[in-house]
Design an enzyme around this catalytic site. Structure first.
Site, PDB file in Angstrom:
ATOM      1  N   HIS A   1       1.570   5.378  -1.672  1.00 14.72           N
ATOM      2  CA  HIS A   1       1.194   6.568  -2.455  1.00 14.72           C
ATOM      3  C   HIS A   1       2.462   7.150  -3.070  1.00 14.72           C
ATOM      4  O   HIS A   1       3.377   7.545  -2.339  1.00 14.72           O
ATOM      5  CB  HIS A   1       0.535   7.619  -1.559  1.00 14.72           C
TER       6      HIS A   1
ATOM      7  N   LYS B   1      -9.230  -0.293  -5.737  1.00 18.64           N
ATOM      8  CA  LYS B   1      -9.296   0.393  -4.449  1.00 18.64           C
ATOM      9  C   LYS B   1     -10.676   0.995  -4.218  1.00 18.64           C
ATOM     10  O   LYS B   1     -11.197   1.710  -5.070  1.00 18.64           O
ATOM     11  CB  LYS B   1      -8.229   1.503  -4.418  1.00 18.64           C
TER      12      LYS B   1
ATOM     13  N   HIS C   1      -4.556  -0.680   5.868  1.00 17.84           N
ATOM     14  CA  HIS C   1      -4.066   0.095   7.015  1.00 17.84           C
ATOM     15  C   HIS C   1      -4.980  -0.013   8.234  1.00 17.84           C
ATOM     16  O   HIS C   1      -5.527   0.987   8.707  1.00 17.84           O
ATOM     17  CB  HIS C   1      -3.827   1.562   6.646  1.00 17.84           C
TER      18      HIS C   1
ATOM     19  N   ASP D   1       1.423   2.593   3.509  1.00 21.43           N
ATOM     20  CA  ASP D   1       0.587   3.794   3.336  1.00 21.43           C
ATOM     21  C   ASP D   1       1.458   5.042   3.414  1.00 21.43           C
ATOM     22  O   ASP D   1       0.992   6.103   3.854  1.00 21.43           O
ATOM     23  CB  ASP D   1      -0.553   3.847   4.365  1.00 21.43           C
TER      24      ASP D   1
ATOM     25  N   HIS E   1     -10.449   1.096   1.898  1.00 22.87           N
ATOM     26  CA  HIS E   1     -10.212   2.115   2.921  1.00 22.87           C
ATOM     27  C   HIS E   1     -11.407   1.992   3.863  1.00 22.87           C
ATOM     28  O   HIS E   1     -12.504   2.438   3.546  1.00 22.87           O
ATOM     29  CB  HIS E   1     -10.119   3.523   2.326  1.00 22.87           C
TER      30      HIS E   1
ATOM     31  N   HIS F   1       0.868  -1.193   0.000  1.00 25.67           N
ATOM     32  CA  HIS F   1       0.000   0.000   0.000  1.00 25.67           C
ATOM     33  C   HIS F   1       0.893   1.227   0.000  1.00 25.67           C
ATOM     34  O   HIS F   1       1.497   1.570   1.018  1.00 25.67           O
ATOM     35  CB  HIS F   1      -0.908   0.011   1.243  1.00 25.67           C
TER      36      HIS F   1
HETATM   37  O1  DOR Z   1      -3.292   9.406   5.740  1.00 28.15           O
HETATM   38  C1  DOR Z   1      -3.655   9.119   4.612  1.00 28.15           C
HETATM   39  N1  DOR Z   1      -3.121   9.708   3.527  1.00 28.15           N
HETATM   40  N2  DOR Z   1      -4.633   8.228   4.463  1.00 28.15           N
HETATM   41  C2  DOR Z   1      -5.184   7.977   3.275  1.00 28.15           C
HETATM   42  O2  DOR Z   1      -6.092   7.185   3.215  1.00 28.15           O
HETATM   43  C3  DOR Z   1      -4.758   8.715   2.071  1.00 28.15           C
HETATM   44  C4  DOR Z   1      -3.400   9.221   2.227  1.00 28.15           C
HETATM   45  C5  DOR Z   1      -3.039  10.246   1.179  1.00 28.15           C
HETATM   46  O3  DOR Z   1      -3.296  10.013  -0.011  1.00 28.15           O
HETATM   47  O4  DOR Z   1      -2.492  11.290   1.528  1.00 28.15           O
HETATM   48 ZN    ZN Z   2      -3.362   5.071   1.598  1.00 27.73          ZN
END
Ligand code: DOR
Ligand code: ZN
Length: 344
Positions: A16, A98, A173, A246, A135, A14
């Site tokens: 970003h 997702k 998460h 995450d 999520h 997971h």
């Molecule tokens: O803390 C987070 N940041 N939780 C999420 O679900 C998305 C993520 C983000 O994209 O910044």
């Molecule tokens: Zn995330």
């Protein structure tokens, strides 16, 4: 005598990576240690079609080179065409899909409001064996933010699982003992990712002694008993719990704000933190399962052939406090304790 630990090269289930200058600045932080990662699709605009995912894959690879494999996901909307999704999976463009409840987190406005409407999509995914990554938070304003995961399990996830029992689901998460218990109650086609930061912080870390924006993420960290439940799950050796960092970069000005963004950036020091946490828990032998084996097991992929070696040192390892990117500086998650494990 120096203590070392060699494990198959880990994966991040997971992650970003964003786009543009941020992608260019932070993707190397993940590619340095991880062989593969499940890439979150919450870009602006989101990654909603197979064509979007293929194009984004190309942009990631242009930064990381071929030594890192981004496993792409689609962002589920109420307009998602099940045929496009199944075709993208059959062509190997995407690995998973997702589910963001609309409004739950960063860039989730195009997410799902009416879960019943998604039934044909879930059925097509179950048939094709495509994992649904949840999520798991409700967005009902009446539900307290600390209860949103537990309520999601009762009101949204469990009904989906009962209606579509063959659907493969990852609870992303997880932050509560409720989520750990739910995984234990379910058959093997339900797994859960646990982040690095949720193994380290509880809600006091965010709020006591002044507000700490770099510890704010979603789902928000809960009370200490929940952190302990996550730690027990991660270090238990149970194959259904695996690492999904995450890691979610935001520039410092977006975090250190009157309305700061959610996200902890842990890509840089995750493996050191995990080794320290597992070592402190007397469970170093379980790190390999959590970071390198359980995820591929759930996703039915081979374990990586390469290895990663960690070495325990006498003096703490110092990581950069920030990663400078073309989009601005990004603060690296500070676990708040010394890290004696370094990645060689
Ligand atoms: O803390 C987070 N940041 N939780 C999420 O679900 C998305 C993520 C983000 O994209 O910044
Ligand atoms: Zn995330």
């Amino acid at each position: 005598m120096t203590q070392t630990l060699t494990i198959p090269r880990p994966d991040d289930w997971h992650l970003h990576l964003r786009d543009g200058a941020m992608l260019a600045g932070i993707a190397p932080e993940s590619a340095r240690h991880f062989a593969r990662a499940i890439i979150m699709p919450n870009l602006v605009p989101p990654v909603v079609t197979g064509a979007d995912a293929a194009a984004y894959h190309g942009r990631i690879r242009a930064v990381t080179g071929a030594g890192f494999t981004p496993l792409m996901t689609l962002y589920l909307t109420e307009a998602t065409d099940p045929a496009d999704l199944v075709a993208a999976h059959a062509q190997g463009i995407i690995t998973a899909v997702k589910l963001y409840p609309a409004g739950a987190t960063t860039n989730s406005a195009s997410g799902v409001r009416d879960f019943d409407r998604m039934r044909p999509v879930f059925e097509a995914m179950a048939e094709a064996g495509i994992p649904l990554l949840c999520h798991g938070e409700v967005t009902d304003p009446e539900i307290d933010i600390f209860d949103r995961e537990a309520v999601f399990i009762d009101r949204v996830l469990d009904p989906i699982r009962r209606r579509t029992p063959a659907l493969r689901v990852v609870m992303e998460h997880i932050t509560t003992a409720d989520a750990v218990a739910y995984v234990h109650s379910q058959p093997e086609n339900l797994g859960a990712t646990i982040t690095t930061h949720h193994l380290v912080i509880n809600r006091n870390h965010i709020l006591v002694g002044g507000i700490k924006p770099h510890y704010y993420c979603l789902p928000v960290a809960k009370r200490e008993t929940h952190r302990q439940a996550l730690l027990s799950a991660a270090t238990s050796g149970d194959a259904r719990f695996f690492l999904g960092t995450d890691s979610a970069p935001h520039t410092d000005d977006a975090k250190e704000s009157a309305c700061g963004c959610a996200g902890c950036f842990t890509a840089t020091n995750t493996m050191s933190i995990l080794a320290q946490v597992f070592d402190d828990a007397g469970a170093l032998d379980k790190l390999e399962g959590f970071a390198s084996r359980n995820g591929p097991g759930f996703y039915r992929l081979p374990v990586n052939e390469g290895t990663l070696t960690l070495e325990k040192t006498d003096t703490p390892v110092i990581y950069p406090a920030k990663i400078e990117t073309g989009a601005g500086p990004v603060t690296v998650f500070d676990p708040g304790f010394p890290l004696y494990w370094r990645v060689l």
